[in-house]
Design a protein around this motif. Structure first.
Motif, PDB file in Angstrom:
ATOM      1  N   GLY A   1       0.421  -0.954  -0.145  1.00 32.93           N
ATOM      2  CA  GLY A   1      -0.344   0.111   0.257  1.00 32.93           C
ATOM      3  C   GLY A   1       1.095   1.167  -0.232  1.00 32.93           C
ATOM      4  N   MET A   2       0.680   2.338   0.595  1.00 32.98           N
ATOM      5  CA  MET A   2       0.947   3.534   0.566  1.00 32.98           C
ATOM      6  C   MET A   2       2.176   3.870   2.031  1.00 32.98           C
ATOM      7  SD  MET A   2      -0.126   5.960  -1.788  1.00 32.98           S
ATOM      8  CE  MET A   2       0.512   7.457  -1.304  1.00 32.98           C
ATOM      9  N   HIS A   3       1.610   2.624   2.420  1.00 37.05           N
ATOM     10  CA  HIS A   3       2.519   3.168   3.390  1.00 37.05           C
ATOM     11  C   HIS A   3       3.704   1.979   4.357  1.00 37.05           C
ATOM     12  CE1 HIS A   3       0.749   6.437   5.111  1.00 37.05           C
ATOM     13  NE2 HIS A   3      -0.768   5.682   5.097  1.00 37.05           N
ATOM     14  N   GLY A   4       3.445   0.864   3.901  1.00 35.11           N
ATOM     15  CA  GLY A   4       4.553  -0.426   3.528  1.00 35.11           C
ATOM     16  C   GLY A   4       3.546  -1.467   4.970  1.00 35.11           C
ATOM     17  N   LEU A   5       4.599  -2.306   4.167  1.00 38.04           N
ATOM     18  CA  LEU A   5       4.448  -3.580   5.342  1.00 38.04           C
ATOM     19  C   LEU A   5       5.047  -4.448   5.401  1.00 38.04           C
ATOM     20  CD1 LEU A   5       1.485  -5.382   7.023  1.00 38.04           C
ATOM     21  CD2 LEU A   5       1.611  -6.364   4.668  1.00 38.04           C
ATOM     22  N   SER A   6       5.297  -5.182   6.872  1.00 35.00           N
ATOM     23  CA  SER A   6       6.082  -6.303   7.755  1.00 35.00           C
ATOM     24  C   SER A   6       5.287  -7.384   8.206  1.00 35.00           C
ATOM     25  CB  SER A   6       7.533  -5.390   8.563  1.00 35.00           C
ATOM     26  OG  SER A   6       8.373  -6.670   8.711  1.00 35.00           O
ATOM     27  N   ARG A   7       6.115  -8.775   7.784  1.00 25.94           N
ATOM     28  CA  ARG A   7       5.331  -9.250   8.404  1.00 25.94           C
ATOM     29  C   ARG A   7       6.312  -9.798   9.024  1.00 25.94           C
ATOM     30  NH1 ARG A   7       0.697 -12.772   8.008  1.00 25.94           N
ATOM     31  NH2 ARG A   7      -0.136 -10.682   7.604  1.00 25.94           N
ATOM     32  N   SER A   8       6.859 -10.151  10.686  1.00 24.93           N
ATOM     33  CA  SER A   8       7.693 -10.850  10.785  1.00 24.93           C
ATOM     34  C   SER A   8       7.234 -11.764  12.157  1.00 24.93           C
ATOM     35  CB  SER A   8       9.264  -9.458  11.036  1.00 24.93           C
ATOM     36  OG  SER A   8       8.247  -8.713  12.184  1.00 24.93           O
ATOM     37  N   GLY A   9       8.433 -12.102  13.470  1.00 24.43           N
ATOM     38  CA  GLY A   9       8.539 -13.064  14.147  1.00 24.43           C
ATOM     39  C   GLY A   9       7.342 -14.166  13.622  1.00 24.43           C
ATOM     40  N   ARG A  10       6.883 -14.618  14.871  1.00 25.65           N
ATOM     41  CA  ARG A  10       6.247 -15.705  15.517  1.00 25.65           C
ATOM     42  C   ARG A  10       4.594 -15.548  14.281  1.00 25.65           C
ATOM     43  NH1 ARG A  10       8.772 -20.104  16.697  1.00 25.65           N
ATOM     44  NH2 ARG A  10      10.735 -19.580  18.374  1.00 25.65           N
ATOM     45  N   TRP A  11       4.609 -16.274  12.953  1.00 24.97           N
ATOM     46  CA  TRP A  11       3.370 -16.009  12.158  1.00 24.97           C
ATOM     47  C   TRP A  11       3.208 -17.292  11.721  1.00 24.97           C
ATOM     48  CZ3 TRP A  11       3.935 -15.736   6.894  1.00 24.97           C
ATOM     49  CH2 TRP A  11       4.956 -15.248   6.326  1.00 24.97           C
ATOM     50  N   GLU A  12       1.764 -17.642  11.357  1.00 29.56           N
ATOM     51  CA  GLU A  12       1.809 -19.084  10.445  1.00 29.56           C
ATOM     52  C   GLU A  12       1.780 -18.842   9.494  1.00 29.56           C
ATOM     53  OE1 GLU A  12      -1.690 -21.881  10.226  1.00 29.56           O
ATOM     54  OE2 GLU A  12      -1.944 -20.328  11.567  1.00 29.56           O
ATOM     55  N   VAL A  13       2.367 -19.487   8.628  1.00 29.16           N
ATOM     56  CA  VAL A  13       2.727 -19.799   7.286  1.00 29.16           C
ATOM     57  C   VAL A  13       2.276 -20.737   6.499  1.00 29.16           C
ATOM     58  CG1 VAL A  13       5.573 -19.546   5.282  1.00 29.16           C
ATOM     59  CG2 VAL A  13       6.053 -19.159   7.784  1.00 29.16           C
ATOM     60  N   PRO A  14       1.554 -20.169   5.604  1.00 26.04           N
ATOM     61  CA  PRO A  14       0.578 -20.846   4.682  1.00 26.04           C
ATOM     62  C   PRO A  14       1.217 -21.340   3.194  1.00 26.04           C
ATOM     63  CG  PRO A  14       0.206 -19.078   3.639  1.00 26.04           C
ATOM     64  CD  PRO A  14       1.324 -18.922   5.409  1.00 26.04           C
ATOM     65  N   GLY A  15       1.303 -22.305   2.661  1.00 30.21           N
ATOM     66  CA  GLY A  15       1.548 -22.697   1.680  1.00 30.21           C
ATOM     67  C   GLY A  15       1.664 -21.874   0.586  1.00 30.21           C
ATOM     68  N   HIS A  16       0.975 -21.124   0.406  1.00 30.47           N
ATOM     69  CA  HIS A  16       0.388 -20.404  -1.128  1.00 30.47           C
ATOM     70  C   HIS A  16       0.878 -18.419  -0.710  1.00 30.47           C
ATOM     71  CE1 HIS A  16      -0.755 -18.837  -5.084  1.00 30.47           C
ATOM     72  NE2 HIS A  16      -0.014 -18.587  -4.472  1.00 30.47           N
ATOM     73  N   ILE A  17       1.323 -17.745  -0.860  1.00 34.15           N
ATOM     74  CA  ILE A  17       1.224 -16.768  -0.149  1.00 34.15           C
ATOM     75  C   ILE A  17       1.691 -15.642  -2.177  1.00 34.15           C
ATOM     76  CG2 ILE A  17       2.697 -14.521   0.885  1.00 34.15           C
ATOM     77  CD1 ILE A  17       3.752 -16.794   2.935  1.00 34.15           C
ATOM     78  N   THR A  18       1.016 -14.010  -1.457  1.00 37.43           N
ATOM     79  CA  THR A  18       1.135 -13.359  -3.062  1.00 37.43           C
ATOM     80  C   THR A  18       0.627 -12.280  -2.239  1.00 37.43           C
ATOM     81  OG1 THR A  18      -0.636 -14.679  -3.812  1.00 37.43           O
ATOM     82  CG2 THR A  18      -0.371 -12.313  -4.992  1.00 37.43           C
ATOM     83  N   VAL A  19       2.129 -11.084  -2.839  1.00 34.64           N
ATOM     84  CA  VAL A  19       2.567 -10.304  -1.844  1.00 34.64           C
ATOM     85  C   VAL A  19       2.560  -9.106  -3.197  1.00 34.64           C
ATOM     86  CG1 VAL A  19       4.502 -10.572  -1.811  1.00 34.64           C
ATOM     87  CG2 VAL A  19       4.287  -9.404  -0.272  1.00 34.64           C
ATOM     88  N   TYR A  20       2.176  -7.964  -2.884  1.00 40.84           N
ATOM     89  CA  TYR A  20       2.333  -7.047  -4.223  1.00 40.84           C
ATOM     90  C   TYR A  20       3.134  -5.499  -3.084  1.00 40.84           C
ATOM     91  CZ  TYR A  20      -1.017  -8.854  -5.897  1.00 40.84           C
ATOM     92  OH  TYR A  20      -2.673  -9.809  -7.032  1.00 40.84           O
ATOM     93  N   GLY A  21       4.309  -5.145  -3.642  1.00 39.24           N
ATOM     94  CA  GLY A  21       4.900  -4.235  -3.069  1.00 39.24           C
ATOM     95  C   GLY A  21       4.590  -2.810  -2.977  1.00 39.24           C
ATOM     96  N   GLY A  22       3.509  -2.801  -3.533  1.00 38.18           N
ATOM     97  CA  GLY A  22       3.197  -1.164  -4.207  1.00 38.18           C
ATOM     98  C   GLY A  22       3.556   0.026  -3.105  1.00 38.18           C
ATOM     99  N   MET A  23       3.421   1.335  -2.536  1.00 39.33           N
ATOM    100  CA  MET A  23       4.208   2.579  -2.723  1.00 39.33           C
ATOM    101  C   MET A  23       4.971   2.100  -1.412  1.00 39.33           C
ATOM    102  SD  MET A  23       3.125   4.227  -6.192  1.00 39.33           S
ATOM    103  CE  MET A  23       3.693   5.894  -5.169  1.00 39.33           C
ATOM    104  N   GLY A  24       4.266   1.440  -0.812  1.00 44.02           N
ATOM    105  CA  GLY A  24       5.722   1.202   0.268  1.00 44.02           C
ATOM    106  C   GLY A  24       6.122   0.373   0.971  1.00 44.02           C
ATOM    107  N   ALA A  25       6.833  -0.775   0.109  1.00 42.03           N
ATOM    108  CA  ALA A  25       7.228  -1.585   0.602  1.00 42.03           C
ATOM    109  C   ALA A  25       7.040  -2.694   1.330  1.00 42.03           C
ATOM    110  CB  ALA A  25       8.623  -1.369   0.885  1.00 42.03           C
TER     111      ALA A  25
END
Length: 198
Positions: free
Chosen positions: A81-105
């Motif tokens: 999106g506009m402000h960025g996104l971070s997924r870190s730490g302990r999180w449940e990993v699915p078998g398929h992820i789609t990720v878009y950098g957008g304007m914020g990375a």
């Protein structure tokens, strides 16, 4: 005039698509995660699935597996999106992820996850600001179908894959911002040791 046209063929001899190969790959990964097939057999079947030309090639690879309700599960979708996104730490990993950098990375960090899947498919679109993917030492990346785009694609990981660790199967395009996949840097390693109390 029919000269040069192929003879009619049975359904088993019909050509399969990329999506149909990928569906079988996902089913095989799920079966391995459930303990139905071991990793050595998984590697053999995945190779056959990815090189399959017809339905007859694909059918035997899952013939001894029960139907899986999760095959059609929607992927996890992450957007910078506009402000960025971070997924870190302990999180449940699915078998398929789609990720878009957008304007914020977007930063996708698997360092502290407890992922037991044999394979994780990531469809990455760097767009304007790009995507950074951080994987633990011992995980490996397969990115032969990744398009660098304007921003490029950089794989800074080591090819050695430890037994029992996931393979990151990366597809998509770098866009303008690019896509980078790497292991933790020195600052991230120090931070991880502090959090673990070492």
């Amino acid at each position: 005039m029919t000269a040069g046209l192929p003879e009619p063929v049975r359904r088993a001899e019909w050509r399969v698509s990329h999506d149909e190969r990928e569906a079988v790959v996902e089913r095989l990964n799920t079966a391995a995660a459930e303990g139905r097939i071991d990793l050595a057999e998984l590697d053999v079947r995945l190779g056959l699935a990815l090189s399959a030309k017809t339905y007859a090639d694909l059918a035997p690879l899952t013939a001894d597996l029960p139907p899986d309700a999760r095959v059609n599960q929607e992927p996890l979708v992450l957007k910078g999106g506009m402000h960025g996104l971070s997924r870190s730490g302990r999180w449940e990993v699915p078998g398929h992820i789609t990720v878009y950098g957008g304007m914020g990375a977007v930063k996708l960090d698997f360092t502290d996850t407890d992922c037991r899947l044999p394979e994780v498919r990531i469809e990455a679109h760097g767009q304007m600001a790009g995507i950074t993917i951080v994987i633990p030492d011992g995980w490996a990346v397969e990115a032969s179908r990744m398009d660098g785009g304007l921003g490029g694609f950089k794989d800074k990981t080591t090819p050695q894959r430890l037994p029992g660790t996931p393979l990151i199967r990366l597809t998509g395009t770098g866009g303008a911002g690019g896509v980078v996949v790497r292991h933790p840097n020195s600052w991230e390693r120090r931070k991880q040791r502090r959090l673990q109390g070492r």
